[in-house]
Structure formats: structure tokens, C-alpha cells
Design a protein around this motif. Structure first.
Motif, mmCIF file in Angstrom:
data_model
loop_
_atom_site.group_PDB
_atom_site.id
_atom_site.type_symbol
_atom_site.label_atom_id
_atom_site.label_comp_id
_atom_site.label_asym_id
_atom_site.label_seq_id
_atom_site.Cartn_x
_atom_site.Cartn_y
_atom_site.Cartn_z
ATOM 1 N N PRO A 415 47.369 2.292 64.441
ATOM 2 C CA PRO A 415 47.149 1.316 63.375
ATOM 3 C C PRO A 415 46.127 1.786 62.339
ATOM 4 N N ARG A 416 45.044 2.426 62.797
ATOM 5 C CA ARG A 416 44.023 2.904 61.871
ATOM 6 C C ARG A 416 44.572 4.029 60.991
ATOM 7 N N PHE A 417 45.381 4.916 61.594
ATOM 8 C CA PHE A 417 45.983 6.009 60.820
ATOM 9 C C PHE A 417 46.871 5.450 59.709
ATOM 10 N N ILE A 418 47.695 4.447 60.038
ATOM 11 C CA ILE A 418 48.567 3.836 59.039
ATOM 12 C C ILE A 418 47.729 3.210 57.920
ATOM 13 N N GLN A 419 46.666 2.504 58.294
ATOM 14 C CA GLN A 419 45.818 1.844 57.300
ATOM 15 C C GLN A 419 45.186 2.858 56.344
ATOM 16 N N LEU A 420 44.606 3.947 56.898
ATOM 17 C CA LEU A 420 43.958 4.955 56.059
ATOM 18 C C LEU A 420 44.975 5.681 55.185
ATOM 19 N N ALA A 421 46.144 6.008 55.768
ATOM 20 C CA ALA A 421 47.163 6.728 55.011
ATOM 21 C C ALA A 421 47.662 5.898 53.837
ATOM 22 N N GLU A 422 47.877 4.593 54.032
ATOM 23 C CA GLU A 422 48.325 3.727 52.952
ATOM 24 C C GLU A 422 47.305 3.707 51.814
ATOM 25 N N ALA A 423 46.002 3.654 52.180
ATOM 26 C CA ALA A 423 44.958 3.616 51.159
ATOM 27 C C ALA A 423 44.936 4.905 50.348
ATOM 28 N N VAL A 424 45.051 6.071 51.023
ATOM 29 C CA VAL A 424 45.046 7.363 50.330
ATOM 30 C C VAL A 424 46.255 7.473 49.408
ATOM 31 N N LEU A 425 47.426 7.056 49.879
ATOM 32 C CA LEU A 425 48.636 7.147 49.062
ATOM 33 C C LEU A 425 48.559 6.243 47.836
ATOM 34 N N GLU A 426 47.957 5.068 47.981
ATOM 35 C CA GLU A 426 47.838 4.167 46.845
ATOM 36 C C GLU A 426 46.931 4.773 45.772
ATOM 37 N N THR A 427 45.816 5.392 46.207
ATOM 38 C CA THR A 427 44.912 6.055 45.267
ATOM 39 C C THR A 427 45.613 7.229 44.592
ATOM 40 N N ALA A 428 46.349 8.017 45.391
ATOM 41 C CA ALA A 428 47.045 9.183 44.841
ATOM 42 C C ALA A 428 48.144 8.765 43.870
ATOM 43 N N ARG A 429 48.820 7.653 44.167
ATOM 44 C CA ARG A 429 49.887 7.166 43.275
ATOM 45 C C ARG A 429 49.305 6.861 41.880
ATOM 46 N N LYS A 430 48.124 6.223 41.844
ATOM 47 C CA LYS A 430 47.518 5.856 40.572
ATOM 48 C C LYS A 430 47.087 7.088 39.772
ATOM 49 N N SER A 431 46.591 8.121 40.473
ATOM 50 C CA SER A 431 46.113 9.331 39.786
ATOM 51 C C SER A 431 47.171 10.427 39.737
ATOM 52 N N GLN A 432 48.376 10.156 40.249
ATOM 53 C CA GLN A 432 49.465 11.139 40.293
ATOM 54 C C GLN A 432 49.020 12.447 40.974
ATOM 55 N N GLN A 433 48.269 12.291 42.043
ATOM 56 C CA GLN A 433 47.809 13.444 42.822
ATOM 57 C C GLN A 433 48.787 13.698 43.969
ATOM 58 N N HIS A 434 49.008 14.978 44.291
ATOM 59 C CA HIS A 434 49.882 15.311 45.412
ATOM 60 C C HIS A 434 49.213 14.953 46.740
ATOM 61 N N VAL A 435 50.030 14.504 47.680
ATOM 62 C CA VAL A 435 49.579 14.243 49.056
ATOM 63 C C VAL A 435 50.668 14.763 49.988
ATOM 64 N N SER A 436 50.253 15.436 51.063
ATOM 65 C CA SER A 436 51.218 15.927 52.058
ATOM 66 C C SER A 436 50.989 15.237 53.396
ATOM 67 N N VAL A 437 52.083 15.093 54.139
ATOM 68 C CA VAL A 437 52.028 14.499 55.479
ATOM 69 C C VAL A 437 52.576 15.505 56.479
ATOM 70 N N VAL A 438 51.838 15.698 57.572
ATOM 71 C CA VAL A 438 52.229 16.645 58.625
ATOM 72 C C VAL A 438 52.336 15.871 59.939
ATOM 73 N N LEU A 439 53.449 16.059 60.649
ATOM 74 C CA LEU A 439 53.593 15.512 62.003
ATOM 75 C C LEU A 439 53.631 16.667 62.993
ATOM 76 N N CYS A 440 52.878 16.521 64.074
ATOM 77 C CA CYS A 440 52.797 17.572 65.106
ATOM 78 C C CYS A 440 53.148 16.969 66.454
ATOM 79 N N ASP A 441 53.960 17.688 67.217
ATOM 80 C CA ASP A 441 54.308 17.270 68.576
ATOM 81 C C ASP A 441 54.055 18.450 69.515
ATOM 82 N N LEU A 442 53.244 18.209 70.574
ATOM 83 C CA LEU A 442 52.941 19.289 71.519
ATOM 84 C C LEU A 442 54.189 19.621 72.335
ATOM 85 N N ASP A 443 54.504 20.909 72.423
ATOM 86 C CA ASP A 443 55.725 21.347 73.097
ATOM 87 C C ASP A 443 55.572 21.276 74.609
#
Length: 588
Positions: A415-443
Motif C-alpha cells: 500500500p505504501r509503495f502504491i501511495q508513493l508511486a502515485e504521488a511521484v507520477l502525478e508530479t512527473a505528469r505536471k512537469s513532463q518528466q520521465h519516470v520508469s517502473v521496474v518489477l523484479c521477481d527472485l528466481d
């Protein structure tokens, strides 16, 4: 299993109904069929019972529902007895049973609050059978939250008081179980046979078989699989004769594990199926975790991929539910303990304030030269109250942090990750800044849990997180979104930059090579990468595209970084933690 305790109450009532109630109370743990018959008869005659006899009958009905695993029906009946009965012994017994049922039904906070009330009343209780029941509940609950020394203490008190000769049976069952979980017990300890003999002498077959089950666990831990299987097979009809679903399911699950370790796949599968069949319906119980794992491995060995996938999903769901249940239990215990300490501090503060006010009145009658002492004492009260308020605020902030942080790894929870990610994306949307998302799964992380146990898996997760954190910026968001799945949000990074950073994380994981108790547990990870250039600024879309890339990395052989190619390919079977994150992002 604390339902095993309790003995007849002595009630002032007409002789026939009083004797029937006492008879039902006495046989409830040794003859379930006779117990049910007596309760049905008493229910038919309910209108002829006195008020206290009706409460006694209600207590026995609550006990009966709990024994059958019908916890939702049991708790209201028991609480009604606690609130309405005028018999303090019956109230105490009903409260003890309600606390135990609360734990069995995962209503932990209410159970721990009830336990605190029981321990407060315990010194005033003189009825030996009620004391046995209350101390047994305390030992059982403390064992469930890992307070093994406290559990052993109350179990030994049960043995010492030995009410009606039943204390040795019940106390040894609880004591041996706690020592087993604390790994301070050997399979050849003579107390096993002492406890079994004491139970059989009282006609208590269920606690006797629980002691045997505890010894079987120790035998399996000592790799004496043939001895464990022989013990479980020899007394399998005994546990079936108790008609106790939870105990039967746990017994069959343990037998399935023993057969699986010995290589007897057919027997393991047969008993695992029975464990699932006999589990408490509509509720998670711990025996389901190994039972589903056995069924998954058996189906995989037969090449039955469809069933293997189904059992794997059920195993993963049961495993996750077990971990969540343990976490909820510990948090509830700590919360109740903290609130109790805070309440005690508040009472102490009020008592102190009362004493100071009394002293103030005495000082008012003295001469003017004592006024300075009064001012100093008043300042002391202010400082004491400020200190109490400060400690209370710290406790609140501590629990707020616990609700936002993954307790195992120390990074953001889903839940905290979702909350922080939404806030960063909203800020980036306003400033048209690139944001990348990485998902990792341990093999192959499940194989580490299967081969070396969950403790080793937890160690690997912590080491993997430390390795990744060394390569992340302060502005990056790092969170655990599933069992072995992690999400990373990289503000200001385009797709290529994010791919390179993910590659460094992958290499860092390979370099970790964690060891647990001298055994190497190598770890690697598969990574899926996307950015706002390809996927836009909606977190749900970013996670879906990163998951699709992660799935392609898995399909291509694992231990690699795969960027989202923009072709709209979506994984057929998204990872479990990502599914949850997608749902969370959708509701955010």
C-alpha cells in the motif's frame, strides 16, 4: 486446543437437570456422541431450566460449536454468558473459552484483551477446574505469539496444581508443544510418555494424541522418518475417533509431510487430500500450507500440469495467508500490550496527580515559606504529564510506521509503495518528466523455502533487498509488492537508463550468494522495465507493462532484464503480488 479443559460446575438447581448438566460437562472431551445427546436433551427441556442452568447450557453449546470449528456461532454464545451470568466461575470459564476461540478464528485483538482480563481475575479464582482452564488458555495463547517461556510457566503451573488429576495431561501437552516450537526438546524425552499415560488414565484421547503428534514432529526434525510414520499410522484411528476436524486435518497433514520426505508420493498425496477435506471449512488453517505443497509436488512429478498449477496457486495463497495471519497476530499482541502499558501509565499518572493534589491541600495550610515547594511539585506534575504525552505520541508514530513498512525487509509495503508511486507520477505528469517502473521477481525462490525452510527464505529476501538498496538513489521508491516480488520507481529515468540500472541490480543479486546456517542459497532475479515514454503516467498501466516484460524475462530463461517493447504484449499469468498491486493501483 484449550477447549479440552473444563470440568462440571456445581450449580444450585433441581437435582435432575443439575446432574445432567454436570454429566454433559464431564464427558465433552471424552465422549462426543454422549455429549451431543445430552445437549440435545437439555435443549428440549430449556424452558424448565433455571436462569443459571440456561447460562450453563449456553456455555456448553458455545463449546460444542467451537469444537466443531463453528467459531462464528460459538463466540456470541460465550460472550453472552460472560455478560449475563451471575456465577463468577462460569463467567471465568466462558471467558477462557472465548479467548481461545478468538485466537482459533483469527480475532486476535479481542482474544488478547480477554486474556488480560482472565489473568487479572486469576488470583481471585478458587475453583481448581476453572484455574486449570484459564492457565491452559494463557499457555496456549502465549505459545502462539512466540512467548515460549511464559507459555511453559503457565503449563508448569497447570501440572503443579493438577486439578482433579487432569493437570499433568493438559500441562504436559502445552509444555511439550512450547518446548518443541522453541527447539528445546528431544524425541526420546520421557515426558512424552508421562503425558500420554496421564491423559489415557483420564480417558482424554485427544490431548494424548496431540502429545504424540508433537513427538512425531520432533522425530521428523531428527530425520527419523520411519519412527514418525509408524507412530502416526499406529494412532491414526485414535485421532479419527475424536471427531475433532482441526486435529484430524493437522494429523493427516503431518503424515503427508513425513511420507513425502521419505519418498512415498502416493501415500503423501492420499493423506494431503484428506487433510484438505477435513480442514475447517471457510477458514484458513495452518495444516493447509504443507498439504497443498505436497499435492503440488505430487502432481508435478506425475506430469499433471493442470492440477499442479492449481495446487501451486492454492499453496501460494495458503502460504501468504499463513504469513499474513502470523503478522496480524503479532501486531495485535503488540498493540494490546502497548495499550495495556499506556493505560497503566495513565492510571499511575492519575494516582500521582491525586497524591500531589492532596499534598497541595496540606501545603496550603502551611506558612508562606512552603509555597516554593508547592510550585516545584506542580512543575513536576506538568513535566510528568508532558513525558507521558510524549511517550504516547511516540507509540502512535511507531505503529503508524509499522503500517507502512514491510516488517521483514524494512522497505515500503505494497500500500505504501502504491501511495508513493502515485504521488511521484502525478508530479512527473505536471512537469513532463520521465519516470520508469521496474518489477523484479527472485528466481526459483520457492525452492529455497522448500529445501531450507522459511527462515532461510526470509534471510535471502533481506540480503537481496540490501544488495539492491546499495544501487538505488534517495529519490527512488523501493517496495515489496508480493512474496518475492519487488517494485522500483525511478524518477527522471528514461527506458534505456532504467534498463541499465536494472542490469546493475541484477548483477548485484548474483554477487550476493547468501548463506544460511552454513548452506549457500544462491539467488538471481528477473526484471521487467517500462517507462512513461511507452506506458503513460497511469500507475496501473505502467505496472501491467512492467509485468508483461517481467513475464517475458521469465519465459526467456530468467536472470535477465527485459524492457517493455511497446507492442502491447501482456503476460498470460501475471505474478500474484503484481495482481494485488494492480488492484490496489486501480482503487487508489
Amino acid at each position: 486446543m484449550c477447549l479440552l479443559t473444563g470440568a462440571p460446575l456445581h450449580a444450585a438447581a433441581p437435582e435432575d437437570f443439575a446432574a445432567t448438566l454436570q454429566r454433559a460437562d464431564a464427558v465433552k472431551t471424552v465422549d462426543s456422541i454422549e455429549f451431543a445427546r445430552l445437549l440435545d436433551h437439555l435443549q428440549e427441556q430449556k424452558d424448565r431450566l433455571s436462569a443459571e442452568q440456561q447460562y450453563h447450557l449456553q456455555y456448553l453449546q458455545g463449546w460444542r460449536h467451537a469444537y466443531a470449528g463453528e467459531y462464528a456461532a460459538s463466540i456470541p454464545l460465550l460472550e453472552s454468558v460472560v455478560d449475563g451470568s451471575s456465577n463468577p466461575t462460569l463467567q471465568f470459564r466462558a471467558g477462557s473459552t472465548a479467548a481461545n476461540v478468538g485466537v482459533l478464528s483469527s480475532q486476535y485483538e479481542g482474544a488478547f484483551l480477554q486474556l488480560n482480563k482472565l489473568l487479572t481475575k486469576l488470583p481471585e479464582v478458587t475453583d481448581k477446574d476453572a484455574r486449570l482452564q484459564g492457565m491452559s488458555v494463557a499457555a496456549d495463547i502465549y505459545q502462539m505469539v512466540g512467548e515460549y517461556d511464559l507459555s511453559v510457566h503457565y503449563a508448569e503451573q497447570v501440572i503443579k496444581e493438577n486439578a482433579r488429576g487432569r493437570g499433568v495431561c493438559r500441562g504436559q501437552q502445552l509444555r511439550l508443544d512450547s518446548l518443541c516450537k522453541a527447539k528445546r526438546l528431544k524425541a526420546d524425552d520421557p515426558d512424552f510418555q508421562t503425558g500420554v499415560n496421564a491423559c489415557l488414565a483420564q480417558g482424554e484421547s485427544l490431548p494424548a494424541n496431540i502429545i504424540r503428534m508433537t513427538r512425531a514432529r520432533v522425530l521428523m526434525r531428527e530425520q527419523r522418518l520411519d519412527d514418525a510414520i509408524a507412530l502416526l499410522e499406529r494412532h491414526y484411528p485414535d485421532i479419527q475417533g475424536t471427531h475433532y476436524p482441526r486435529g484430524i486435518s493437522e494429523w493427516e497433514s503431518l503424515m503427508a509431510q513425513a511420507y513425502q520426505k521419505r519418498g512415498s508420493g502416493a501415500d503423501a498425496q492420499r493423506l494431503a487430500m484428506r487433510a484438505v477435506e477435513h480442514s475447517v471449512k471457510g477458514q484458513f488453517t495452518q495444516p493447509l500450507v504443507p498439504a497443498y505443497r505436497v499435492l503440488y509436488e505430487a502432481a508435478e512429478q506425475r506430469g499433471d500440469l493442470a492440477n499442479a498449477i492449481g495446487y501451486l496457486k492454492q499453496s501460494a495463497a495458503a502460504d501468504k495467508t499463513y504469513i499474513d495471519d502470523v503478522t496480524a497476530r503479532q501486531l495485535a499482541y503488540e498493540r494490546v500490550k502497548s495499550n495495556a502499558l499506556a493505560a497503566k501509565s495513565q492510571i499511575d499518572a492519575l494516582n500521582q496527580e491525586k497524591n500531589l493534589l492532596q499534598l497541595q491541600r496540606e501545603l496550603d495550610s502551611k506558612a508562606a515559606e512552603t509555597s516554593r515547594l508547592y510550585i516545584a511539585l506542580l512543575m513536576l506534575v506538568v513535566v510528568f504529564i508532558a513525558l507521558w504525552a510524549y511517550r504516547t505520541k511516540r507509540s502512535q508514530l511507531h505503529f503508524m510506521k509499522l503500517s507502512q513498512v514491510d516488517s521483514l525487509t524494512g522497505i515500503a509495503n505494497r500500500p505504501r509503495f502504491i501511495q508513493l508511486a502515485e504521488a511521484v507520477l502525478e508530479t512527473a505528469r505536471k512537469s513532463q518528466q520521465h519516470v520508469s517502473v521496474v518489477l523484479c521477481d527472485l528466481d526459483h525462490f520457492k525452492s529455497i523455502n522448500d529445501l531450507h525452510g522459511h527462515a532461510a527464505g526470509d534471510h535471502v529476501l533481506r540480503q537481496a533487498v540490501l544488495a539492491c538498496q546499495a544501487h538505488l538513489r534517495v529519490s527512488d521508491i523501493f517496495g515489496r509488492v508480493g512474496g518475492e516480488e519487488f517494485g522500483i520507481v525511478l524518477p527522471g529515468c528514461g527506458l534505456e537508463d532504467a534498463r541499465q540500472r536494472a542490469e546493475r541490480l541484477r548483477q548485484a543479486l548474483i554477487a550476493v550468494e547468501p548463506q544460511y546456517e552454513g548452506v549457500r542459497c544462491p539467488v538471481s532475479g528477473s526484471f521487467g522495465v517500462t517507462s512513461t515514454e511507452q506506458s503513460g503516467y497511469e500507475l496501473r498501466q505502467l505496472l501491467a507493462h512492467a509485468d508483461a516484460a517481467l513475464y517475458r524475462a521469465k519465459a526467456a530463461g530468467r536472470d535477465r532484464v527485459t524492457p517493455f517493447d511497446g507492442g502491447g504484449v501482456v503476460a498470460d499469468k501475471p505474478m500474484v503480488g503484481v495482481n494485488d498491486a494492480l488492484r490496489s493501483a486501480g482503487h487508489a
